[in-house]
Design a protein around this motif. Structure first.
Motif, PDB file in Angstrom:
ATOM      1  N   VAL A 161      60.308 -39.283   7.958  1.00 25.05           N
ATOM      2  CA  VAL A 161      59.250 -40.173   7.490  1.00 25.05           C
ATOM      3  C   VAL A 161      57.988 -39.929   8.317  1.00 25.05           C
ATOM      4  N   THR A 162      56.844 -40.099   7.705  1.00 24.98           N
ATOM      5  CA  THR A 162      55.565 -40.048   8.413  1.00 24.98           C
ATOM      6  C   THR A 162      54.946 -41.431   8.348  1.00 24.98           C
ATOM      7  N   ALA A 163      54.512 -41.940   9.494  1.00 24.98           N
ATOM      8  CA  ALA A 163      53.990 -43.310   9.569  1.00 24.98           C
ATOM      9  C   ALA A 163      52.650 -43.322  10.290  1.00 24.98           C
ATOM     10  N   ARG A 164      51.803 -44.245   9.879  1.00 24.47           N
ATOM     11  CA  ARG A 164      50.505 -44.412  10.528  1.00 24.47           C
ATOM     12  C   ARG A 164      50.611 -45.404  11.674  1.00 24.47           C
ATOM     13  N   CYS A 165      50.060 -45.006  12.812  1.00 22.14           N
ATOM     14  CA  CYS A 165      50.124 -45.857  13.990  1.00 22.14           C
ATOM     15  C   CYS A 165      49.230 -47.088  13.827  1.00 22.14           C
ATOM     16  N   LEU A 166      49.545 -48.107  14.607  1.00 18.79           N
ATOM     17  CA  LEU A 166      48.779 -49.342  14.639  1.00 18.79           C
ATOM     18  C   LEU A 166      48.288 -49.584  16.056  1.00 18.79           C
ATOM     19  N   LEU A 167      47.288 -50.429  16.185  1.00 16.23           N
ATOM     20  CA  LEU A 167      46.802 -50.851  17.494  1.00 16.23           C
ATOM     21  C   LEU A 167      47.402 -52.206  17.811  1.00 16.23           C
ATOM     22  N   ALA A 168      48.149 -52.284  18.904  1.00 13.28           N
ATOM     23  CA  ALA A 168      48.730 -53.556  19.338  1.00 13.28           C
ATOM     24  C   ALA A 168      47.779 -54.214  20.327  1.00 13.28           C
ATOM     25  N   LEU A 169      47.416 -55.464  20.048  1.00  8.37           N
ATOM     26  CA  LEU A 169      46.480 -56.179  20.906  1.00  8.37           C
ATOM     27  C   LEU A 169      46.774 -57.674  20.887  1.00  8.37           C
ATOM     28  N   LYS A 171      46.317 -61.725  20.452  1.00  7.43           N
ATOM     29  CA  LYS A 171      45.659 -62.473  19.377  1.00  7.43           C
ATOM     30  C   LYS A 171      44.219 -62.854  19.715  1.00  7.43           C
ATOM     31  N   GLY A 172      43.939 -63.104  20.968  1.00 10.61           N
ATOM     32  CA  GLY A 172      42.600 -63.545  21.345  1.00 10.61           C
ATOM     33  C   GLY A 172      41.618 -62.422  21.607  1.00 10.61           C
ATOM     34  N   HIS A 173      42.020 -61.185  21.402  1.00  2.83           N
ATOM     35  CA  HIS A 173      41.147 -60.051  21.682  1.00  2.83           C
ATOM     36  C   HIS A 173      40.009 -59.989  20.655  1.00  2.83           C
ATOM     37  N   ARG A 174      38.875 -59.450  21.071  1.00  3.77           N
ATOM     38  CA  ARG A 174      37.691 -59.367  20.206  1.00  3.77           C
ATOM     39  C   ARG A 174      37.946 -58.572  18.926  1.00  3.77           C
ATOM     40  N   LEU A 175      38.901 -57.662  18.945  1.00  8.84           N
ATOM     41  CA  LEU A 175      39.175 -56.828  17.772  1.00  8.84           C
ATOM     42  C   LEU A 175      40.332 -57.351  16.919  1.00  8.84           C
ATOM     43  N   ALA A 176      40.940 -58.459  17.338  1.00  6.69           N
ATOM     44  CA  ALA A 176      42.192 -58.900  16.708  1.00  6.69           C
ATOM     45  C   ALA A 176      42.032 -59.335  15.255  1.00  6.69           C
ATOM     46  N   ARG A 177      40.864 -59.819  14.872  1.00  7.91           N
ATOM     47  CA  ARG A 177      40.690 -60.332  13.514  1.00  7.91           C
ATOM     48  C   ARG A 177      40.119 -59.311  12.544  1.00  7.91           C
ATOM     49  N   LYS A 178      39.880 -58.116  13.011  1.00 13.89           N
ATOM     50  CA  LYS A 178      39.318 -57.085  12.135  1.00 13.89           C
ATOM     51  C   LYS A 178      40.401 -56.539  11.198  1.00 13.89           C
ATOM     52  N   PRO A 179      40.047 -56.162   9.964  1.00 12.64           N
ATOM     53  CA  PRO A 179      41.042 -55.585   9.047  1.00 12.64           C
ATOM     54  C   PRO A 179      41.528 -54.221   9.524  1.00 12.64           C
ATOM     55  N   TYR A 180      40.698 -53.516  10.271  1.00 11.07           N
ATOM     56  CA  TYR A 180      41.079 -52.271  10.919  1.00 11.07           C
ATOM     57  C   TYR A 180      40.141 -52.052  12.101  1.00 11.07           C
ATOM     58  N   VAL A 181      40.562 -51.196  13.001  1.00 12.38           N
ATOM     59  CA  VAL A 181      39.768 -50.905  14.200  1.00 12.38           C
ATOM     60  C   VAL A 181      39.436 -49.420  14.218  1.00 12.38           C
ATOM     61  N   ARG A 182      38.145 -49.130  14.403  1.00 14.02           N
ATOM     62  CA  ARG A 182      37.736 -47.738  14.558  1.00 14.02           C
ATOM     63  C   ARG A 182      38.051 -47.283  15.986  1.00 14.02           C
ATOM     64  N   SER A 184      36.434 -45.467  17.842  1.00 13.00           N
ATOM     65  CA  SER A 184      35.227 -45.542  18.677  1.00 13.00           C
ATOM     66  C   SER A 184      35.043 -46.929  19.289  1.00 13.00           C
ATOM     67  N   GLU A 185      35.630 -47.968  18.648  1.00 11.43           N
ATOM     68  CA  GLU A 185      35.523 -49.326  19.164  1.00 11.43           C
ATOM     69  C   GLU A 185      36.410 -49.575  20.387  1.00 11.43           C
ATOM     70  N   LEU A 186      37.215 -48.609  20.726  1.00 11.49           N
ATOM     71  CA  LEU A 186      38.082 -48.732  21.896  1.00 11.49           C
ATOM     72  C   LEU A 186      37.398 -48.226  23.160  1.00 11.49           C
ATOM     73  N   LEU A 258      44.338 -48.348  12.334  1.00  9.29           N
ATOM     74  CA  LEU A 258      43.292 -47.595  13.027  1.00  9.29           C
ATOM     75  C   LEU A 258      42.562 -46.680  12.052  1.00  9.29           C
ATOM     76  N   ARG A 259      41.264 -46.470  12.327  1.00  7.11           N
ATOM     77  CA  ARG A 259      40.455 -45.525  11.559  1.00  7.11           C
ATOM     78  C   ARG A 259      39.674 -44.642  12.537  1.00  7.11           C
ATOM     79  N   PRO A 260      39.776 -43.313  12.406  1.00  9.90           N
ATOM     80  CA  PRO A 260      40.658 -42.595  11.495  1.00  9.90           C
ATOM     81  C   PRO A 260      42.124 -42.787  11.894  1.00  9.90           C
TER      82      PRO A 260
END
Length: 296
Positions: A161-169, A171-182, A184-186, A258-260
């Motif tokens: 199987v091939t799977a897309r990674c996720l960013l674990a953060l 709940k209170g992090h500034r990026l937590a409510r975004k639908p995806y994280v670029r 570059s935002e890291l 994550l994007r990309p």
């Protein structure tokens, strides 16, 4: 020794009648009589004598019955053993995996297999990536699951199987409510990464460098689940596979795409010089079906 002849002898001895034996065996009376006659000729023994239109067992017949009963019981046992092998009753599956697989993907694969074969036993061994091929080719293990590519002349590897990674953060992090994280935002974040020399660390570092994200990589761990625990403790962010992210949901983390995208491919591997058993093929099929369902 003809099995049908033994069964006919056993039936006639047990019922005391050719008629009843024929009914039990779903044969004609002449057929049963022929089987008894053929058996007596083969053994050179008189197993029955006819007295007043009845078959009476001889002393030799009684002695032979005990041996015939043992032989038929052994045949029944062989049939039972074959059924158990076919249905994996009491089978023992031994699998090996690195940490990234053991705490995320492997539980789902094992659950799918044991759902189909609830009486099978499963042993999971967790090993460093560099040791996996040795453990399968020289040890008692049947198969493994690992991150691909995984190349070794002693093993055969199949894409699972091939799977897309996720960013674990948290709940209170500034990026937590975004639908995806670029990626570059890291920039400026502390990233909890695999240790130096790990193939996934190199992949993640290359992706972050391509996005021009400068990060703090001062904490590393070989376990993705451990990375999630560190994230839950407020010590940074982690790039994780979706299977481990699901397993770590109880830690109260947020997992964001994550994007990309950063993709990880996983594969099943087997000893190249060993035929795959019914059990191993069943595990491979169950694992593939379960994991594809999770990434859809």
């Amino acid at each position: 020794m003809n099995l049908k002849r033994l069964q006919a002898f056993h039936a006639v001895f047990s019922t005391g009648s050719v008629t009843e034996a024929a009914r039990r065996l779903h044969l004609s009376q002449p057929a049963v009589s022929r089987l008894i006659a053929d058996l007596e000729r083969e053994l050179g023994l008189a197993l029955f004598v006819r007295q007043r239109q009845r078959l009476v067992v001889t002393g030799e017949g009684r002695a032979f019955f005990r041996e015939a009963e043992r032989a038929l019981a052994a045949v029944d046992q062989i049939v039972d053993i074959a059924r158990d092998i076919r249905t994996l009753q009491g089978a023992h599956l031994r699998v090996v995996a690195p940490m990234i697989v053991a705490f995320g993907l492997m539980p789902a694969a094992i659950k799918a297999f044991t759902t189909l074969h609830p009486r099978a036993r499963v042993s999971l061994e967790i090993k460093h990536m560099g040791e996996l091929a040795d453990w399968v080719t020289t040890g008692p293990f049947d198969a493994g699951i690992t991150v691909m590519p995984f190349e070794d002349a002693r093993i055969e590897c199949e894409h699972l199987v091939t799977a897309r990674c996720l960013l674990a953060l948290p709940k209170g992090h500034r990026l937590a409510r975004k639908p995806y994280v670029r990626l570059s935002e890291l920039d400026g974040e502390r990233m909890i990464l695999p240790p130096p020399g790990n193939l996934n660390r190199d992949r993640f570092a290359a992706a972050l460098a391509a996005a021009k994200a400068s990060y703090d990589g001062s904490i590393d761990t070989p376990s993705v689940f451990s990375a999630c625990q560190l994230v839950a403790g407020g010590m940074g962010l982690a790039i994780v596979d979706p299977f481990t992210a699901k397993s770590a949901a109880s830690l109260g983390l947020v997992a964001v795409p994550l994007r990309p995208a950063i993709e990880l491919s996983f594969g099943l591997f087997f000893p190249a010089n060993r035929a795959r058993s019914t059990m191993v093929r069943s595990f491979a099929k169950a694992a593939r079906s379960a994991l594809l369902a999770e990434v859809r």
